[in-house]
Scaffold this active site. Structure first.
Site, PDB file in Angstrom:
ATOM      1  N   LYS A 107      37.192  42.429  37.259  1.00  0.00           N
ATOM      2  CA  LYS A 107      36.804  43.825  37.406  1.00  0.00           C
ATOM      3  C   LYS A 107      36.542  44.441  36.027  1.00  0.00           C
ATOM      4  CE  LYS A 107      38.598  48.030  39.688  1.00  0.00           C
ATOM      5  NZ  LYS A 107      39.748  48.533  40.494  1.00  0.00           N
ATOM      6  N   SER A 187      38.569  50.756  44.585  1.00  0.00           N
ATOM      7  CA  SER A 187      37.604  50.767  43.498  1.00  0.00           C
ATOM      8  C   SER A 187      37.108  49.367  43.109  1.00  0.00           C
ATOM      9  CB  SER A 187      38.217  51.433  42.262  1.00  0.00           C
ATOM     10  OG  SER A 187      39.371  50.741  41.817  1.00  0.00           O
ATOM     11  N   SER A 211      42.921  49.950  46.090  1.00  0.00           N
ATOM     12  CA  SER A 211      41.712  49.452  45.440  1.00  0.00           C
ATOM     13  C   SER A 211      41.541  47.944  45.480  1.00  0.00           C
ATOM     14  CB  SER A 211      41.663  49.933  43.993  1.00  0.00           C
ATOM     15  OG  SER A 211      41.412  51.313  43.949  1.00  0.00           O
TER      16      SER A 211
END
Length: 523
Positions: A107, A187, A211
């Site tokens: 990420k 996210s 997330s």
């Protein structure tokens, strides 16, 4: 809380296109797990450079072109060199560990040399940390090839209370591979989409509240959010010291167990990893027990079925599977459910300001504080804030120090209500091994103008308490969108959750690869 769903590629919210010929069925390594890939490399049928090149080609074919998933924000320019080195080490009999030669995505809020770490923000589009995050060092030590970075909800979805999950100013909008005009959740949207579409063997996401779990569930994946303190946060752009953690996002529970064993480790720069209850020597893959549901006691939180009728129906089927496998499944509820919501927001605003200021200053970033970041966004509002603003940033900036009574009271109360008086109380009341619920509902149509239409979630208590949660695919909605069941336990209960999730997965095999439909009206 909806807003917490927590070389550069296409930077616009491009309209998704019909699938290209590089579909799921065309890829020779589709759906193979880490053990399968390792076995092929050990037999000499495959090498890391070939596998890495295949993933790079697939990213070019369906992430940048074809369906234009837009999940990978940056490629590691050294990926092929890293893969070649892994091959040379294997040939010399020096395999490093369980991820030797396995391409993994990160990420884009995790420091990894030589790539940018931006949290999706244009303020950090040229920011290249000088050192790897602690967890990236562990991945490399285990032999992983760092393939690149994935798009995310900008600033892990704490910039605005009206945001659209999976969108960042730097990376644009990530599309759900099952139905391209639907949301991938956030996210860790890019990490979820990339793994679901077989653009990498696995990915690392981060979670503050949902997330990892939400995007994993909406994209047909296994997502494991560890106990806070099991995985180091050093070198990760922070939101909350109390709730942040990184974790695996994979296509199988077995892969999640392998990755967790690599990620877990004590770090002197993250005191949370020094807690005495934590045991770094646990062999998570050893907990992959197909009969683990037999004799287990599981509490089902029926109040969470309301997130989505299809999710409720899928949960009823999941309950039957578990009972047929020998589990006792009883109704259960967290007695304090939702009572921590206001306190959670307070603690996150305080901790975000403190943690971000410390990260930016210590890393010599282009902006050195939240105050400077707010000013940057104001100066660049046309590109940074075309769809939503920064009201949460502004609320956080208005907060004081972590010594303020407002913060300490909120933090202590939230963790107590979600943990000892919440999850722990529910488990103890009926001697349960775990709680289960729908992770969330099915993916919703993306609407950049109005923000998310998040249906609700079953994982919030674990996030606030800092306890582990594991989502596993449990079926699909009537429209063919993935649904996931979430297993929740007390602190440090990852081994038990892995065993239960694995047993359920082996009985159901519910994951279905994506079809890249442009919309629900077009097949």
């Amino acid at each position: 809380m909806r807003w917490l769903l927590l070389a550069t590629l296409a930077l616009c919210a491009c309209k998704p296109q019909a699938p290209s010929s590089a579909s799921h069925n065309d890829f020779p390594y589709a759906e193979l797990d880490i053990v399968d890939l390792q076995a092929r490399m050990q037999r000499g049928e495959l090498d890391s450079r070939t596998l890495t090149q295949a993933y790079l080609d697939r990213i070019a074919a369906i992430d940048r072109n074809g369906p234009k998933l837009n999940s990978v924000i940056e490629l590691n320019p050294a990926a092929l060199r890293e893969a070649a080195l892994r091959d040379a080490e294997r040939k010399a009999g020096k395999a490093l560990g369980p991820l030797h030669g396995i391409p993994v995505l990160l990420k884009d809020n995790i420091d990894a040399v030589p790539m940018v770490n931006s949290a999706g923000s244009l303020a950090l589009k040229d920011f290249r940390p000088k050192e790897d995050a602690f967890l990236v060092r562990r991945l490399r030590q285990a032999g992983a090839v760092i393939l690149g970075k994935t798009n995310l909800s900008e600033w892990a979805n704490i910039r605005s209370s009206h945001s659209t999950s999976g969108w960042s100013a730097r990376g644009g909008l990530t599309h759900n591979p099952y139905v391209l005009d639907h949301n991938a959740c956030g996210s860790s949207a890019g990490s979820a989409v990339a793994v679901s579409a077989n653009l990498a063997a696995a990915a690392i996401g981060t979670e503050t509240d949902g997330s990892i779990i939400c995007p994993s569930a909406l994209n047909g994946l296994v997502g494991l959010k560890p106990t806070v303190g099991l995985v180091s946060r050093s070198g990760i752009i922070p939101i909350s010291y109390s709730q942040d953690t990184a974790g695996p996002m994979t296509r199988s529970v077995a892969d999640a167990a392998v990755l967790l064993g690599v990620l877990a480790g004590r770090d002197d720069n993250d005191p949370a990893t020094s807690r005495a209850a934590w045991n770094a020597t646990l062999d998570y893959p050893a907990r992959l027990q197909a009969d683990a549901l037999k004799g287990a006691r599981i509490g089902v939180m029926r109040s969470k079925f309301a997130v989505d009728p299809d999710a409720g129906a899928a949960m009823e089927a999941a309950i039957k599977v578990m009972r047929d496998a020998g589990a006792t499944v009883v109704d259960a509820e967290i007695p304090t459910d939702g009572q921590w919501d206001a306190d959670e927001l307070v603690l996150l605003l305080y901790e975000f300001k403190s943690g971000l200021n410390r990260y930016l200053a210590s890393h010599s970033a282009p902006v050195r504080s939240l105050e400077e970041l707010i000013a940057f966004n104001q100066r660049n509002a046309d590109t940074e804030m075309p769809w939503f603003g920064q009201d949460l940033f502004e609320q956080a900036q208005a907060k004081g120090e972590l010594s303020d009574p407002e913060y300490t009271t909120a933090r202590n109360r939230a963790r107590r209500l979600a943990g000892p008086e919440g999850i722990d109380a529910a488990l103890k009341a009926q001697q349960l091994d775990a709680l289960i619920a729908p992770a969330t509902g099915a993916a919703w149509p993306t609407d950049l103008a109005h923000g998310d239409r998040f249906p609700g979630a079953g994982y919030g208590a674990a996030a606030v308490a800092g306890y582990p949660s594991l989502t596993v695919p449990m079926g699909s909605s009537r429209n063919g969108l993935p649904l996931g069941v979430v297993f929740i336990g007390t602190a440090w209960s990852e081994p038990r959750l892995i065993s239960l999730g694995y047993a359920y997965e082996q009985l159901t095999r519910a994951r279905k690869p994506p079809e890249y439909r442009p919309s629900l009206d077009k097949h």
